[in-house]
Design an enzyme around this catalytic site. Structure first.
Site, short mmCIF file in Angstrom:
data_model
loop_
_atom_site.label_atom_id
_atom_site.label_comp_id
_atom_site.label_asym_id
_atom_site.label_seq_id
_atom_site.Cartn_x
_atom_site.Cartn_y
_atom_site.Cartn_z
NE ARG A 82 -3.70 2.82 0.99
CZ ARG A 82 -4.61 2.91 1.56
NH1 ARG A 82 -5.20 1.97 2.44
NH2 ARG A 82 -5.11 4.04 1.74
NE ARG A 91 -7.88 2.83 -1.39
CZ ARG A 91 -8.37 3.78 -0.52
NH1 ARG A 91 -8.94 3.39 0.64
NH2 ARG A 91 -8.64 4.82 -0.81
CG ASP A 94 -8.46 1.08 2.87
OD1 ASP A 94 -7.81 1.43 3.67
OD2 ASP A 94 -9.72 1.47 2.70
CG ASP A 96 -10.80 1.33 6.02
OD1 ASP A 96 -9.73 2.01 6.44
OD2 ASP A 96 -11.64 1.49 5.24
#
Length: 159
Positions: A82, A91, A94, A96
């Site tokens: 990343r 990307r 990711d 989260d």
């Protein structure tokens, strides 16, 4: 032991392989992955001139506290490749953190629950698969209720 709910996703390279690698590294470094949703394909959100995303929801049992887990997840993103350039841009991966137990955390680098999760079907759809009855600690609605009320019109397609 803490329960972290994560959403992983990406749209560059081989997204399915990158998600698989993220799940492997999370299990090796962060904690035990106890639930995984199916993979979901969604149109990009925010910056729309980019490839579709592949997303997956995860439940992770971890001994880490939330800030330590965040640093671990950022390191896993780095390992996979990343590079942070454009907000909401394409990307490789990711990761989260959406929920951490039923905690409400407001730090400069970490907001839990994720502040916009209730507005995004690409988050809610995979999470409904693994934690449909989990109640948002601020909005006091279940993930299923949040998905039913979501203003997002972009569908998430199960692969």
């Amino acid at each position: 032991m803490n329960t972290a709910i994560l959403l992983i996703g990406g749209n560059l390279g081989d997204p399915k392989l990158n998600l698989e690698k993220a799940v492997q590294l999370i299990g090796e470094i962060a904690g035990q992955v106890t639930k995984k949703s199916a993979l979901y394909q969604t149109a990009p959100w925010g910056v729309v001139d980019q490839p579709d995303y592949i997303n997956q929801g995860l439940e992770v049992q971890t001994e880490m506290d939330a800030p330590t887990l965040l640093q671990c997840l950022l390191e896993i993103e780095r390992i996979i490749g990343r590079v942070r350039q454009e907000k909401w841009g394409s990307r490789v991966i990711d990761i989260d953190m959406i929920f951490f137990n039923a905690d409400v955390i407001s730090l400069p680098e970490l907001k839990i629950p994720h502040p916009r999760m209730q507005l995004r079907n690409f988050v809610l759809t995979p999470l409904e698969e693994i934690i449909p009855e989990f109640k948002h600690p601020v909005l006091h609605q279940t993930v299923s209720q949040l998905l039913a009320a979501s203003p997002d019109k972009l569908p998430a397609y199960k692969l």
